[in-house]
Design a protein around this motif. Structure first.
Motif, short mmCIF file in Angstrom:
data_model
loop_
_atom_site.label_atom_id
_atom_site.label_comp_id
_atom_site.label_asym_id
_atom_site.label_seq_id
_atom_site.Cartn_x
_atom_site.Cartn_y
_atom_site.Cartn_z
N THR A 2 -55.63 -0.39 -0.72
CA THR A 2 -56.50 -1.48 -1.17
C THR A 2 -55.78 -2.25 -2.25
N VAL A 3 -55.79 -3.58 -2.14
CA VAL A 3 -55.16 -4.42 -3.16
C VAL A 3 -56.21 -5.32 -3.79
N GLY A 4 -56.09 -5.48 -5.12
CA GLY A 4 -57.01 -6.33 -5.86
C GLY A 4 -56.24 -7.26 -6.77
N GLY A 5 -56.92 -8.23 -7.34
CA GLY A 5 -56.27 -9.30 -8.09
C GLY A 5 -56.09 -9.01 -9.57
N ASP A 6 -56.24 -10.06 -10.37
CA ASP A 6 -55.92 -10.00 -11.80
C ASP A 6 -56.90 -9.12 -12.56
N CYS A 7 -56.35 -8.17 -13.32
CA CYS A 7 -57.16 -7.29 -14.16
C CYS A 7 -56.64 -7.35 -15.60
N THR A 8 -57.45 -7.84 -16.50
CA THR A 8 -57.13 -7.78 -17.92
C THR A 8 -58.06 -6.76 -18.56
N ILE A 9 -57.50 -5.60 -18.86
CA ILE A 9 -58.28 -4.50 -19.44
C ILE A 9 -58.10 -4.60 -20.95
N GLY A 10 -58.73 -5.61 -21.53
CA GLY A 10 -58.57 -5.92 -22.94
C GLY A 10 -59.00 -7.36 -23.16
N CYS A 11 -58.60 -7.93 -24.29
CA CYS A 11 -59.03 -9.29 -24.60
C CYS A 11 -58.15 -9.86 -25.71
N ALA A 32 -66.25 3.66 -17.53
CA ALA A 32 -66.41 3.67 -16.07
C ALA A 32 -67.05 2.38 -15.57
N TRP A 33 -67.64 1.59 -16.47
CA TRP A 33 -68.42 0.43 -16.03
C TRP A 33 -67.60 -0.68 -15.39
N PRO A 34 -66.41 -1.07 -15.91
CA PRO A 34 -65.74 -2.26 -15.35
C PRO A 34 -65.49 -2.20 -13.84
N PHE A 35 -65.13 -1.03 -13.30
CA PHE A 35 -64.87 -0.91 -11.87
C PHE A 35 -66.03 -0.24 -11.11
N SER A 36 -67.18 -0.12 -11.75
CA SER A 36 -68.27 0.65 -11.15
C SER A 36 -68.75 0.08 -9.82
N ALA A 76 -56.37 2.75 -20.56
CA ALA A 76 -55.81 3.15 -19.27
C ALA A 76 -56.77 4.05 -18.51
N LYS A 77 -57.65 4.72 -19.23
CA LYS A 77 -58.65 5.59 -18.57
C LYS A 77 -59.61 4.76 -17.71
N ILE A 78 -59.78 3.49 -18.05
CA ILE A 78 -60.65 2.62 -17.25
C ILE A 78 -60.12 2.53 -15.82
N LEU A 79 -58.78 2.44 -15.69
CA LEU A 79 -58.18 2.40 -14.36
C LEU A 79 -58.40 3.71 -13.62
N ILE A 80 -58.23 4.83 -14.32
CA ILE A 80 -58.42 6.14 -13.69
C ILE A 80 -59.86 6.30 -13.22
N LEU A 81 -60.81 5.93 -14.06
CA LEU A 81 -62.22 6.05 -13.70
C LEU A 81 -62.59 5.10 -12.55
N GLY A 82 -61.80 4.05 -12.38
CA GLY A 82 -62.01 3.12 -11.28
C GLY A 82 -61.24 3.48 -10.03
N SER A 83 -60.51 4.61 -10.06
CA SER A 83 -59.69 5.07 -8.94
C SER A 83 -58.60 4.07 -8.58
N VAL A 84 -57.98 3.51 -9.63
CA VAL A 84 -56.81 2.65 -9.46
C VAL A 84 -55.57 3.49 -9.74
#
Length: 239
Positions: A2-11, A32-36, A76-84
């Motif tokens: 699965t491929v997805g687009g631009d992800c800015t995990i921050g601001c 866990a919310w951003p990729f929920s 980086a845990k946000i990616l893990i929780l999103g299964s990236v």
């Protein structure tokens, strides 16, 4: 895959103080919310690959530009929780905080077991006995061209049965360009199995070419760098 687009995990620093900024939202809703809304899809595949557009660093050494995106290493845990499982760092925000920011970002991803490719630094992700080669590309494209044949050969020599070529390209908020088409087609001719594009922040067309696909732009996916984007269309593709 699965491929997805631009992800800015921050601001940006300015957004960090806002109640609707990425930092405040994830503090309230959890990592866990951003990729929920996508984790059910991502968790069923063998590999999810996105464009990681930003940095994971505590550095304050900003490069002089309009937008500088960052978050702490623990994001980086946000990616893990999103299964990236993998990201490309080949984009125009990976260097927002200089070489220190780049090094910190790589270290944060590695600490969570996330595979990454970058410009001139292909990577290999192996799953169920299949080696998948990942190639990342970004600006500048000299004369609207980019030759990835060397990277493809190197990955094939390492036993990769599949090669995914990611390109950060095109013009923001515009349709795909002739240069994108030429670069994408050349990548297929050089041996890539699929071409995946991002950067314009809007979706662009899909071209079927020589039995495979060029996905010109997937749009934004989890984009903490903009609290209220004007165009919210996006898609993921499964290959």
């Amino acid at each position: 895959i699965t491929v997805g687009g631009d992800c800015t995990i921050g601001c940006t620093d300015a957004q960090r103080s806002r109640s609707d900024g990425f930092a405040a939202v994830v503090k309230d809703k959890g990592y866990a919310w951003p990729f929920s809304g996508l984790v059910d899809v991502f968790s069923r595949d063998d590999l999810t690959l996105v464009n990681f557009e930003g940095t994971l660093t505590e550095s304050a050494d900003k490069v002089d530009k309009k937008f500088n995106f960052k978050g702490p290493a623990e994001y980086a845990k946000i990616l893990i929780l999103g299964s990236v499982e993998a990201v490309t760092l080949a984009n125009n925000h990976y260097g927002d905080f200089g070489e220190q920011g780049k090094a910190d970002t790589r270290a944060a991803l590695s600490a969570q077991g996330i595979v990454y490719c970058a410009s001139k630094a292909p990577a290999v992700y192996e799953v169920r006995g299949v080696k998948i080669g990942l190639i990342g590309n970004t600006f500048p494209y000299e004369n609207g061209k980019r030759d990835i044949s060397g990277d493809v050969k190197a990955l094939r020599d390492q036993g990769c049965q599949i090669v995914v070529a990611s390109f950060h390209w095109g013009s923001e908020y515009e349709p795909y360009t002739r240069d994108q088409r030429n670069i994408g087609r050349a990548a297929i001719k050089a041996g890539a199995d699929v071409v995946v594009g991002h950067h314009p922040h809007v979706i662009q067309g899909i071209e079927r070419y020589e039995g495979t696909y060029i996905l010109y732009s997937l749009g934004n996916l989890v984009f903490g760098g903009n609290t209220d984007p004007g165009d919210r269309d996006a898609y993921v593709a499964q290959l």
